[in-house]
Design an enzyme around this catalytic site. Structure first.
Site, PDB file in Angstrom:
ATOM      1  N   GLY A  78      38.641  31.836  33.421  1.00  0.00           N
ATOM      2  CA  GLY A  78      37.314  32.618  33.454  1.00  0.00           C
ATOM      3  C   GLY A  78      36.708  32.891  34.859  1.00  0.00           C
ATOM      4  O   GLY A  78      35.623  33.266  34.974  1.00  0.00           O
ATOM      5  N   GLN A  79      37.579  32.648  35.802  1.00  0.00           N
ATOM      6  CA  GLN A  79      37.077  32.970  37.251  1.00  0.00           C
ATOM      7  C   GLN A  79      36.887  34.471  37.434  1.00  0.00           C
ATOM      8  O   GLN A  79      37.404  35.317  36.767  1.00  0.00           O
ATOM      9  CB  GLN A  79      38.096  32.356  38.511  1.00  0.00           C
ATOM     10  CG  GLN A  79      38.396  30.942  38.401  1.00  0.00           C
ATOM     11  CD  GLN A  79      39.658  30.444  37.613  1.00  0.00           C
ATOM     12  OE1 GLN A  79      39.756  31.088  36.363  1.00  0.00           O
ATOM     13  NE2 GLN A  79      40.307  29.677  38.057  1.00  0.00           N
ATOM     14  N   GLU A  80      35.845  34.418  38.263  1.00  0.00           N
ATOM     15  CA  GLU A  80      35.313  36.167  38.469  1.00  0.00           C
ATOM     16  C   GLU A  80      36.797  37.183  38.783  1.00  0.00           C
ATOM     17  O   GLU A  80      37.048  38.060  38.072  1.00  0.00           O
ATOM     18  CB  GLU A  80      34.322  36.461  39.475  1.00  0.00           C
ATOM     19  CG  GLU A  80      33.788  37.675  39.513  1.00  0.00           C
ATOM     20  CD  GLU A  80      32.608  37.614  40.527  1.00  0.00           C
ATOM     21  OE1 GLU A  80      32.295  38.985  40.609  1.00  0.00           O
ATOM     22  OE2 GLU A  80      32.470  36.712  41.189  1.00  0.00           O
TER      23      GLU A  80
END
Length: 199
Positions: A78-80
């Protein structure tokens, strides 16, 4: 004769397979949710120590069998910088579980942006959506009502798809009847949409 018997065998014993994405920001609890699910629904799966789970870089996969259905979960990082890869998996998915960290009010708007981008994808149009307000075991968390209010302007974009919002604690397994309610709902909507992939 072999073809007839083989076809009958597949008809009798092959499971309907559904691919379900688990999305949300990093540290929302997606991998913990997947581990709890695998532990509860896979007979011989021992599970990992939930306190040692780290941020997912890439993809975690889990499969459970429930009745005549097989659910394959794809837990995406879910990191950018990884969110740009989410849409590569949309075409293969039959359902989405979006996990929100109810304790991280500072990143709620960031989560909402990722949610809105995901939900407006034409590829996911009509795909059932389960939203989990995670970490409800922590006293200072936002309630489901608070999260619904924060995401209220996204509601029209959900469209006519089946959608359910539930509180949960992926870490403890409490607060959303991990053993049945969300799973029964998901199996029902996947089956009623007539979408399955048999691999």
């Amino acid at each position: 004769m072999y073809t007839l018997l083989s076809g009958l065998w597949k008809y009798m014993f092959q499971k309907d397979e559904y691919c379900v994405l688990i999305l949300g920001l990093d540290n929302a609890g997606k991998t913990t949710f997947l581990e709890q699910t695998k532990t509860k629904f896979s007979r011989n799966y021992k599970g990992m120590n939930l306190s040692k789970i780290t941020t997912t870089v890439g993809l975690n996969i889990g499969t459970i069998d429930v009745g005549s259905a097989r659910l394959m979960f794809w837990d995406l990082g879910g990191q950018e910088e990884l969110q740009s890869l989410w849409d590569k998996y949309y075409a293969e998915s039959h359902g989405v579980i979006y996990v929100i960290d109810s304790t991280d009010e500072e990143r709620l708007s960031e989560s909402k942006i990722a949610f809105e981008k995901m939900i407006t994808s034409e590829v996911l149009e009509g795909v059932p959506l389960l939203v989990l307000a995670n970490k409800q075991d922590i006293e200072t968390c936002l309630s489901v009502g608070d999260i619904k209010t924060a995401f209220s302007d996204c509601a029209p974009k959900i469209g006519k798809r089946d959608c359910l919002v539930q509180p949960c604690s992926a870490l403890t397994g409490n607060g959303f009847r991990l053993s049945t309610e969300w799973l029964e709902w998901l199996l029902t909507v996947l089956g009623s949409n007539g979408i399955s992939c048999v691999m």
